[in-house]
Design a protein around this motif. Structure first.
Motif, PDB file in Angstrom:
ATOM      1  N   VAL A 180      70.033 -29.548  37.028  1.00 43.17           N
ATOM      2  CA  VAL A 180      68.997 -30.125  36.152  1.00 43.17           C
ATOM      3  C   VAL A 180      69.460 -31.497  35.653  1.00 43.17           C
ATOM      4  O   VAL A 180      68.693 -32.454  35.615  1.00 43.17           O
ATOM      5  CB  VAL A 180      68.693 -29.198  34.947  1.00 43.17           C
ATOM      6  CG1 VAL A 180      67.684 -29.860  34.003  1.00 43.17           C
ATOM      7  CG2 VAL A 180      68.162 -27.846  35.409  1.00 43.17           C
ATOM      8  N   PRO A 185      64.803 -32.777  35.020  1.00 36.75           N
ATOM      9  CA  PRO A 185      64.041 -31.534  34.864  1.00 36.75           C
ATOM     10  C   PRO A 185      62.840 -31.423  35.803  1.00 36.75           C
ATOM     11  O   PRO A 185      62.308 -30.342  35.995  1.00 36.75           O
ATOM     12  CB  PRO A 185      63.589 -31.564  33.399  1.00 36.75           C
ATOM     13  CG  PRO A 185      63.862 -32.932  32.912  1.00 36.75           C
ATOM     14  CD  PRO A 185      64.875 -33.566  33.790  1.00 36.75           C
ATOM     15  N   SER A 186      62.426 -32.534  36.412  1.00 35.96           N
ATOM     16  CA  SER A 186      61.327 -32.443  37.377  1.00 35.96           C
ATOM     17  C   SER A 186      61.862 -32.516  38.809  1.00 35.96           C
ATOM     18  O   SER A 186      61.117 -32.769  39.747  1.00 35.96           O
ATOM     19  CB  SER A 186      60.316 -33.567  37.135  1.00 35.96           C
ATOM     20  OG  SER A 186      60.943 -34.824  37.320  1.00 35.96           O
ATOM     21  N   CYS A 189      59.867 -30.374  41.144  1.00 37.00           N
ATOM     22  CA  CYS A 189      58.502 -30.176  40.614  1.00 37.00           C
ATOM     23  C   CYS A 189      57.539 -29.656  41.691  1.00 37.00           C
ATOM     24  O   CYS A 189      57.334 -30.311  42.716  1.00 37.00           O
ATOM     25  CB  CYS A 189      57.974 -31.479  40.019  1.00 37.00           C
ATOM     26  SG  CYS A 189      56.490 -31.220  39.033  1.00 37.00           S
ATOM     27  N   MET A 216      62.500 -22.364  37.110  1.00 36.01           N
ATOM     28  CA  MET A 216      61.407 -23.068  36.417  1.00 36.01           C
ATOM     29  C   MET A 216      61.906 -24.291  35.629  1.00 36.01           C
ATOM     30  O   MET A 216      61.135 -25.199  35.355  1.00 36.01           O
ATOM     31  CB  MET A 216      60.660 -22.114  35.482  1.00 36.01           C
ATOM     32  CG  MET A 216      61.473 -21.635  34.314  1.00 36.01           C
ATOM     33  SD  MET A 216      60.442 -20.970  32.980  1.00 36.01           S
ATOM     34  CE  MET A 216      59.999 -19.401  33.644  1.00 36.01           C
ATOM     35  N   PHE A 217      63.201 -24.327  35.318  1.00 39.18           N
ATOM     36  CA  PHE A 217      63.687 -25.451  34.508  1.00 39.18           C
ATOM     37  C   PHE A 217      63.994 -26.694  35.352  1.00 39.18           C
ATOM     38  O   PHE A 217      64.314 -27.748  34.822  1.00 39.18           O
ATOM     39  CB  PHE A 217      64.866 -25.016  33.636  1.00 39.18           C
ATOM     40  CG  PHE A 217      64.465 -23.880  32.734  1.00 39.18           C
ATOM     41  CD1 PHE A 217      63.338 -23.998  31.933  1.00 39.18           C
ATOM     42  CD2 PHE A 217      65.163 -22.687  32.708  1.00 39.18           C
ATOM     43  CE1 PHE A 217      62.923 -22.949  31.120  1.00 39.18           C
ATOM     44  CE2 PHE A 217      64.757 -21.634  31.903  1.00 39.18           C
ATOM     45  CZ  PHE A 217      63.633 -21.765  31.108  1.00 39.18           C
ATOM     46  N   LEU A 218      63.879 -26.524  36.680  1.00 33.80           N
ATOM     47  CA  LEU A 218      63.812 -27.701  37.560  1.00 33.80           C
ATOM     48  C   LEU A 218      62.351 -27.927  37.950  1.00 33.80           C
ATOM     49  O   LEU A 218      62.053 -28.658  38.878  1.00 33.80           O
ATOM     50  CB  LEU A 218      64.654 -27.482  38.819  1.00 33.80           C
ATOM     51  CG  LEU A 218      66.136 -27.882  38.754  1.00 33.80           C
ATOM     52  CD1 LEU A 218      66.881 -27.367  39.990  1.00 33.80           C
ATOM     53  CD2 LEU A 218      66.309 -29.387  38.658  1.00 33.80           C
ATOM     54  N   SER A 219      61.443 -27.225  37.246  1.00 34.77           N
ATOM     55  CA  SER A 219      59.994 -27.308  37.485  1.00 34.77           C
ATOM     56  C   SER A 219      59.598 -26.772  38.850  1.00 34.77           C
ATOM     57  O   SER A 219      58.573 -27.171  39.413  1.00 34.77           O
ATOM     58  CB  SER A 219      59.488 -28.743  37.299  1.00 34.77           C
ATOM     59  OG  SER A 219      59.814 -29.182  36.009  1.00 34.77           O
ATOM     60  N   SER A 275      65.014 -27.029  27.693  1.00 31.77           N
ATOM     61  CA  SER A 275      65.855 -26.760  28.861  1.00 31.77           C
ATOM     62  C   SER A 275      66.160 -28.021  29.641  1.00 31.77           C
ATOM     63  O   SER A 275      66.948 -27.993  30.588  1.00 31.77           O
ATOM     64  CB  SER A 275      65.155 -25.776  29.784  1.00 31.77           C
ATOM     65  OG  SER A 275      64.785 -24.647  29.052  1.00 31.77           O
ATOM     66  N   ALA A 276      65.526 -29.122  29.281  1.00 33.94           N
ATOM     67  CA  ALA A 276      65.775 -30.391  29.967  1.00 33.94           C
ATOM     68  C   ALA A 276      67.123 -30.979  29.567  1.00 33.94           C
ATOM     69  O   ALA A 276      67.674 -31.823  30.266  1.00 33.94           O
ATOM     70  CB  ALA A 276      64.665 -31.377  29.640  1.00 33.94           C
TER      71      ALA A 276
END
Lengths: 416, 166
Positions: A180, A185-186, A189, A216-219, A275-276
């Motif tokens: 991350v 964080p994206s 995505c 989900m925390f890396l989208s 979480s970012a």
């Protein structure tokens, strides 16, 4: 052009070749749901609204009672009773008092490589540790209940090649949150994260569950791991279902590729408010800690408690601190009782609790203003542990154990 | 028929990975009374939001709009205030799935953040998958999935299942 693992899983499900970006109606091998106000109780009401008396293929659904367990309020017990009645009426298998659903479904042998599953909850991605494609569809679980099918867009893939080996004191959680930090964080995505490489094969199934759980925390839409003999050993002990490994084609198209050398990963914290915010542990070293929590669907397995005991066996957490140790399932609870870990954890000062999701979202072990928690829960947003004015840092079991030993944030590599 | 979207930008969120729980404040994510939700909606950004927002207004977001662990309260409040559209550089998939299922038009438009100011007017052309800002600047949307169009047209997931899937 070849296919990624998730493209293969979804193609197999559909019976024809699909690629990233294709939109289609899939019939999941299993649709999972848990008790929570607004989830299972809503589905029953929505089916009534749609004038659908019952599900057509009950064998394709599983319900879990793993929240508010044990109920501390009659309104939550009401949700349990409704869940039971709904499951019974439709002939849907219900798992109650066996632990957290995402863990239970794997240890009871319902998940094999290549399966496609859906759930409301995003952490279901952890089933990707066994090579299954488990996708959160949010409130569209009702689509499956009503029609057996759900409309999904085939995700593209971020391929993560893991090389090297982790040093002692560094864990899969540090690996994920380092990703991350490095990718943002994206970074994945709307993609599926495909983990592979010799570094992945050096990690245990428990570690792979952590990696996939946090997708989900890396989208990401979900995550899935390459499979190997460790998956076969896990499945040999849990299931008799036939399966075959799902490997990506050599010429598969990846939207992104990234390589991480595990030997370069150091302990990290995920600092409030989201979480970012992954930071090196050094940024907070020495800060007071009040509470530690090792549990949730993300952690709470043998590997996690072994990490805690690697630091705390024969020692005791600092005066004024508290450690909640909550195995993810009843089977794991039984295992740690039998192998002596439970006694050692208690001797180290841990409070051992019954398997439940409740510590992860503040129903139990609630914090108060000004307190600081180190948690292996899934999430660190304000209020997640019951108080918006308490600070939650997510961290590895190693970091939690070392920090509670000292009463302050401590790099676990300094206490061996 | 897909709804006509021709709205003022009631707010522009410039922060990437925006956590939509901040729209109502994390201390309010468990509210159940809709009037209370409306009262706290966007007050951290504009204390007068509730009095200046109009039915049909839109929001504009940056990359990965909706990151985090989105709860439904923020958009329940926004929908009640007449906001049913967000244009963003990109969306977080979890937020996207959840809110499109509530009939909110979430449209990915690369370049939208630069192209608008607060109170700009954005018009959506569903057929061409384009938006026009203040009648001048035309931007191409990323492909809008059929599922999104169906859900926006039907207004919510239950209507969508009834009308398109049964």
């Amino acid at each position: 052009m070849g296919q990624t693992i998730i493209e293969k899983i979804l193609s197999r499900n559909l019976g024809r070749t699909v690629r990233a970006g294709d939109e289609a109606l899939f019939e999941p091998d299993l649709t999972l749901a848990y008790d929570y106000p607004g989830y299972i109780d809503s589905y029953e009401r929505q089916l009534e609204e749609l004038e659908i008396p019952t599900v057509k293929k009950p064998e394709k659904f599983m319900f879990f009672i793993d929240h508010f367990n044990p109920a501390g309020d009659t309104k939550y017990r009401e949700v349990h009773v409704k869940t039971r009645n709904f499951a019974k009426r439709c002939g849907i298998q219900l798992f109650e008092d066996v632990g957290i659903g995402h863990q239970v479904i794997m240890e009871k042998g319902y998940v094999v490589p290549g399966m496609m599953l859906i759930h409301f909850d995003g952490h279901v991605s952890m089933l990707g540790a066994l090579g299954a494609g488990a996708i959160s569809v949010r409130n569209a679980v009702i689509e499956a209940l009503a029609t057996n099918q759900v409309s999904i867009i085939v995700p593209g893939t971020l391929r993560v090649n893991l090389t090297g080996k982790l040093e002692r004191g560094v864990t899969a959680r540090d690996v994920f949150h380092t990703l991350v930090r490095q990718l943002g964080p994206s970074g994945a995505c709307s993609l599926c994260i495909e983990f592979g490489g010799e570094g992945l094969h050096s990690m245990s199934i428990d570690d792979r569950m952590v990696l996939c759980n946090q997708a989900m925390f890396l989208s990401a839409v979900t995550a899935v791991c390459e499979q190997d003999e460790k998956v076969d050993i896990f499945l040999k002990n849990t299931t008799q279902r036939p399966y075959s490994h799902v490997a990506p084609d050599k010429d598969a198209h990846y939207d992104k590729e990234y390589t991480l050398d595990l030997s370069t990963v150091s302990p990290v914290l995920v600092a409030p408010p989201s979480s970012a915010k992954t930071v090196p542990i050094a940024d907070y070293e020495g800060m007071r800690v009040d509470v530690g929590y090792v549990g949730s669907c993300a952690s709470g397995r043998i590997t996690d408690f072994a990490q805690v005991l690697d630091v705390l066996e024969g020692k005791h957490i600092a005066v004024g601190t508290r450690l909640y140790a909550v195995p993810s399932s009843v089977q794991l609870q039984k295992e740690i009782a039998a192998n002596g870990m439970m006694g050692k954890l208690i001797d180290a000062g841990a409070c051992l609790y019954y398997p439940s999701c409740d510590f992860c979202f503040g129903m139990l072990g609630t914090m108060t203003a000004g307190e600081v928690a180190l948690s292996t829960g899934t999430l660190n947003i304000p209020g997640r542990m019951g108080c918006t004015k308490a600070d939650i840092y997510t961290a590895s079991p190693y970091t939690i154990a070392a920090s509670l030993l000292k009463g302050k944030i401590t790099d676990p590599r300094t206490v061996f | 028929m897909l709804p006509k979207i021709n709205g003022r930008v009631a707010w522009k969120f410039e922060e990437p990975n925006y956590d939509i729980d901040n729209i109502i404040g994390v201390e309010n994510i468990k509210l159940s009374d809709i009037e209370q939700m409306k009262k706290v909606c966007m007050t951290d950004y504009d204390p007068d939001f509730i009095s200046v927002v109009q039915d049909g207004d839109v929001l504009v977001g940056a990359e990965n709009f909706g990151y985090g662990h989105p709860h439904y309260v923020a958009f329940k409040a926004l929908r009640a205030l007449g906001v049913r559209t967000v244009f963003a550089e990109s969306f977080n998939p979890s937020f996207y799935k959840g809110e499109v299922a509530n009939g909110v038009a979430l449209i990915e438009v690369p370049g939208i953040l630069e192209a608008v100011e607060r109170w700009s007017t954005v018009t959506m052309d569903w057929d061409r998958e384009e938006v026009t800002v203040d009648g001048k600047t035309v931007l191409k949307c990323s492909h809008v999935p059929q599922r999104t169009k169906d859900l926006v047209e039907c207004g919510n997931l239950i209507n969508y299942i009834r009308e398109k899937r049964l």
